[in-house]
Design a protein around this motif. Structure first.
Motif, PDB file in Angstrom:
ATOM      1  N   LEU A 182       5.177   7.164  -1.221  1.00  0.00           N
ATOM      2  CA  LEU A 182       4.591   6.810  -2.517  1.00  0.00           C
ATOM      3  C   LEU A 182       3.184   6.276  -2.276  1.00  0.00           C
ATOM      4  O   LEU A 182       3.004   5.174  -1.748  1.00  0.00           O
ATOM      5  CB  LEU A 182       5.453   5.760  -3.214  1.00  0.00           C
ATOM      6  N   ILE A 183       2.188   7.074  -2.648  1.00  0.00           N
ATOM      7  CA  ILE A 183       0.791   6.737  -2.363  1.00  0.00           C
ATOM      8  C   ILE A 183       0.143   6.087  -3.577  1.00  0.00           C
ATOM      9  O   ILE A 183       0.203   6.607  -4.692  1.00  0.00           O
ATOM     10  CB  ILE A 183      -0.004   7.988  -1.956  1.00  0.00           C
ATOM     11  N   SER A 184      -0.463   4.925  -3.341  1.00  0.00           N
ATOM     12  CA  SER A 184      -1.216   4.221  -4.375  1.00  0.00           C
ATOM     13  C   SER A 184      -2.676   4.194  -3.950  1.00  0.00           C
ATOM     14  O   SER A 184      -2.986   3.958  -2.778  1.00  0.00           O
ATOM     15  CB  SER A 184      -0.687   2.797  -4.531  1.00  0.00           C
ATOM     16  N   THR A 185      -3.582   4.446  -4.907  1.00  0.00           N
ATOM     17  CA  THR A 185      -5.013   4.497  -4.593  1.00  0.00           C
ATOM     18  C   THR A 185      -5.780   3.503  -5.467  1.00  0.00           C
ATOM     19  O   THR A 185      -6.394   3.888  -6.468  1.00  0.00           O
ATOM     20  CB  THR A 185      -5.570   5.914  -4.793  1.00  0.00           C
ATOM     21  N   PRO A 186      -5.749   2.229  -5.118  1.00  0.00           N
ATOM     22  CA  PRO A 186      -6.467   1.212  -5.916  1.00  0.00           C
ATOM     23  C   PRO A 186      -7.967   1.449  -5.905  1.00  0.00           C
ATOM     24  O   PRO A 186      -8.528   1.920  -4.918  1.00  0.00           O
ATOM     25  CB  PRO A 186      -6.107  -0.102  -5.229  1.00  0.00           C
ATOM     26  N   LYS A 187      -8.601   1.121  -7.024  1.00  0.00           N
ATOM     27  CA  LYS A 187     -10.042   1.335  -7.172  1.00  0.00           C
ATOM     28  C   LYS A 187     -10.868   0.068  -6.970  1.00  0.00           C
ATOM     29  O   LYS A 187     -12.089   0.116  -6.957  1.00  0.00           O
ATOM     30  CB  LYS A 187     -10.335   1.914  -8.571  1.00  0.00           C
ATOM     31  N   ASP A 188     -10.204  -1.072  -6.825  1.00  0.00           N
ATOM     32  CA  ASP A 188     -10.914  -2.319  -6.542  1.00  0.00           C
ATOM     33  C   ASP A 188      -9.917  -3.298  -5.946  1.00  0.00           C
ATOM     34  O   ASP A 188      -8.724  -2.993  -5.790  1.00  0.00           O
ATOM     35  CB  ASP A 188     -11.575  -2.892  -7.799  1.00  0.00           C
ATOM     36  N   LEU A 189     -10.401  -4.487  -5.611  1.00  0.00           N
ATOM     37  CA  LEU A 189      -9.559  -5.457  -4.932  1.00  0.00           C
ATOM     38  C   LEU A 189      -8.429  -5.953  -5.824  1.00  0.00           C
ATOM     39  O   LEU A 189      -7.318  -6.217  -5.338  1.00  0.00           O
ATOM     40  CB  LEU A 189     -10.411  -6.640  -4.449  1.00  0.00           C
ATOM     41  N   ALA A 190      -8.679  -6.069  -7.118  1.00  0.00           N
ATOM     42  CA  ALA A 190      -7.630  -6.523  -8.038  1.00  0.00           C
ATOM     43  C   ALA A 190      -6.488  -5.512  -8.088  1.00  0.00           C
ATOM     44  O   ALA A 190      -5.307  -5.880  -8.050  1.00  0.00           O
ATOM     45  CB  ALA A 190      -8.212  -6.742  -9.439  1.00  0.00           C
ATOM     46  N   GLU A 191      -6.837  -4.220  -8.164  1.00  0.00           N
ATOM     47  CA  GLU A 191      -5.806  -3.183  -8.161  1.00  0.00           C
ATOM     48  C   GLU A 191      -5.064  -3.161  -6.828  1.00  0.00           C
ATOM     49  O   GLU A 191      -3.854  -2.905  -6.782  1.00  0.00           O
ATOM     50  CB  GLU A 191      -6.431  -1.812  -8.444  1.00  0.00           C
ATOM     51  N   GLN A 192      -5.782  -3.419  -5.753  1.00  0.00           N
ATOM     52  CA  GLN A 192      -5.142  -3.465  -4.447  1.00  0.00           C
ATOM     53  C   GLN A 192      -4.111  -4.591  -4.391  1.00  0.00           C
ATOM     54  O   GLN A 192      -3.003  -4.406  -3.875  1.00  0.00           O
ATOM     55  CB  GLN A 192      -6.186  -3.670  -3.351  1.00  0.00           C
ATOM     56  N   SER A 193      -4.474  -5.749  -4.931  1.00  0.00           N
ATOM     57  CA  SER A 193      -3.540  -6.882  -4.956  1.00  0.00           C
ATOM     58  C   SER A 193      -2.283  -6.530  -5.745  1.00  0.00           C
ATOM     59  O   SER A 193      -1.163  -6.854  -5.330  1.00  0.00           O
ATOM     60  CB  SER A 193      -4.216  -8.115  -5.567  1.00  0.00           C
ATOM     61  N   ALA A 252      -1.061  -3.525  -6.280  1.00  0.00           N
ATOM     62  CA  ALA A 252      -0.312  -2.505  -5.559  1.00  0.00           C
ATOM     63  C   ALA A 252       0.514  -3.126  -4.441  1.00  0.00           C
ATOM     64  O   ALA A 252       1.674  -2.745  -4.213  1.00  0.00           O
ATOM     65  CB  ALA A 252      -1.268  -1.453  -4.990  1.00  0.00           C
ATOM     66  N   ILE A 253      -0.070  -4.080  -3.726  1.00  0.00           N
ATOM     67  CA  ILE A 253       0.656  -4.758  -2.644  1.00  0.00           C
ATOM     68  C   ILE A 253       1.819  -5.568  -3.208  1.00  0.00           C
ATOM     69  O   ILE A 253       2.924  -5.568  -2.643  1.00  0.00           O
ATOM     70  CB  ILE A 253      -0.307  -5.649  -1.840  1.00  0.00           C
ATOM     71  N   ALA A 254       1.588  -6.246  -4.319  1.00  0.00           N
ATOM     72  CA  ALA A 254       2.652  -7.026  -4.948  1.00  0.00           C
ATOM     73  C   ALA A 254       3.798  -6.128  -5.393  1.00  0.00           C
ATOM     74  O   ALA A 254       4.982  -6.451  -5.208  1.00  0.00           O
ATOM     75  CB  ALA A 254       2.101  -7.819  -6.130  1.00  0.00           C
ATOM     76  N   THR A 255       3.469  -4.983  -5.975  1.00  0.00           N
ATOM     77  CA  THR A 255       4.496  -4.035  -6.432  1.00  0.00           C
ATOM     78  C   THR A 255       5.280  -3.469  -5.264  1.00  0.00           C
ATOM     79  O   THR A 255       6.521  -3.405  -5.300  1.00  0.00           O
ATOM     80  CB  THR A 255       3.849  -2.890  -7.231  1.00  0.00           C
ATOM     81  N   ALA A 256       4.567  -3.049  -4.222  1.00  0.00           N
ATOM     82  CA  ALA A 256       5.241  -2.495  -3.043  1.00  0.00           C
ATOM     83  C   ALA A 256       6.166  -3.537  -2.420  1.00  0.00           C
ATOM     84  O   ALA A 256       7.301  -3.217  -2.027  1.00  0.00           O
ATOM     85  CB  ALA A 256       4.211  -2.031  -2.022  1.00  0.00           C
ATOM     86  N   GLY A 257       5.689  -4.779  -2.338  1.00  0.00           N
ATOM     87  CA  GLY A 257       6.511  -5.828  -1.769  1.00  0.00           C
ATOM     88  C   GLY A 257       7.769  -6.089  -2.584  1.00  0.00           C
ATOM     89  O   GLY A 257       8.860  -6.240  -2.023  1.00  0.00           O
ATOM     90  N   ALA A 258       7.622  -6.129  -3.894  1.00  0.00           N
ATOM     91  CA  ALA A 258       8.779  -6.374  -4.762  1.00  0.00           C
ATOM     92  C   ALA A 258       9.806  -5.257  -4.639  1.00  0.00           C
ATOM     93  O   ALA A 258      11.022  -5.508  -4.561  1.00  0.00           O
ATOM     94  CB  ALA A 258       8.315  -6.512  -6.215  1.00  0.00           C
TER      95      ALA A 258
END
Length: 243
Positions: free
Chosen positions: A102-113, A115-121
């Protein structure tokens, strides 16, 4: 590091997280020997190196192996995964691999945060067999903020992201890889990883990838909680990495 990051790191982990360390084989023989069998499945592995040193290819190699075994991979990509490269590594299994990566492509640091929170959950809820979380590159957007007005905010965000990844590794007993960009220390003439001491402390395994001649690369074990420092050579081929 902010209070929230400290709370995540200090929160008690399940007893299972402190039992026998397991390994996730990378499939690259020389690197697996260097790592005592593979990546630890209850901690964060940091990989840093200059552009073209093989960091992303390594992540794709491991992700393909995990997905081929039927486990899920959360791949957070900030620099653009090459579908052609993934196809060359996956071969005839590409369709099967893409169903598990499952590939996520965040466009800024907020989106990256987020995405990491979602993947972790998702990794921690136990509803699916998760074998790997990748953040490639974890410091891409952070680097863009350096020397700007939002540098402190970016540093705080990165600290929280790393704390979240550490918690995910411990609680879900899943291997976590984050790749890191480098800067040149002109005082000593060496390439150093971005992110400061907090990131380097949070990662229990640190690998530096060096470019050698032609397709040859070297993985240098800079830090490990149970293994001595060392190095292993591998090669970039048309179908992946070989060592």
């Amino acid at each position: 590091m902010g209070d929230a990051a400290r709370e995540r790191l200090s929160a008690p982990a399940p007893l299972a997280a402190f039992v026998a360390e397991e390994r996730l084989p990378t499939g690259i023989a020389s690197v697996d020997r260097l790592l005592g069998g593979g990546l630890e499945t209850d901690s964060v592995t940091e990989i840093y190196g200059e552009g073209g040193s093989g960091k992303t290819l390594f992540c794709l190699e491991v992700a393909t192996r995990v997905a081929r075994d039927g486990r899920w991979v959360f791949y957070i990509d900030t620099e653009g995964v090459s579908v052609d490269r993934l196809r060359s590594i996956a071969g005839n299994d590409l369709e099967k691999i893409l169903k598990r990566v499952l590939i996520s492509t965040p466009k800024d640091l907020a989106e990256q945060s987020r995405a990491i929170a979602t993947a972790g959950a998702l990794a921690r809820d136990g509803k699916r067999p998760v074998g790997l979380v990748v953040v490639d590159s974890a410091t891409f957007y952070y680097r863009l903020s350096l020397s700007g007005s939002d540098e402190d905010e970016a540093r705080q965000a990165l600290s929280l992201e790393v704390a979240d990844l550490v918690a995910t590794a411990l609680q879900a007993e899943v291997a976590v890889i984050l790749t890191n960009q480098v800067w040149r220390n002109i005082t000593v003439g060496t390439l150093e990883p971005l992110g400061g001491s907090f990131l380097n402390h949070a990662a229990k395994t640190i690998l530096r990838f060096d470019r050698l001649s032609g397709p040859r690369r070297r993985a240098v074990l800079v830090k490990h909680r149970s293994l001595a420092e060392g190095a292993a050579d591998f090669r970039i081929t048309s179908s992946g990495l070989e060592g």
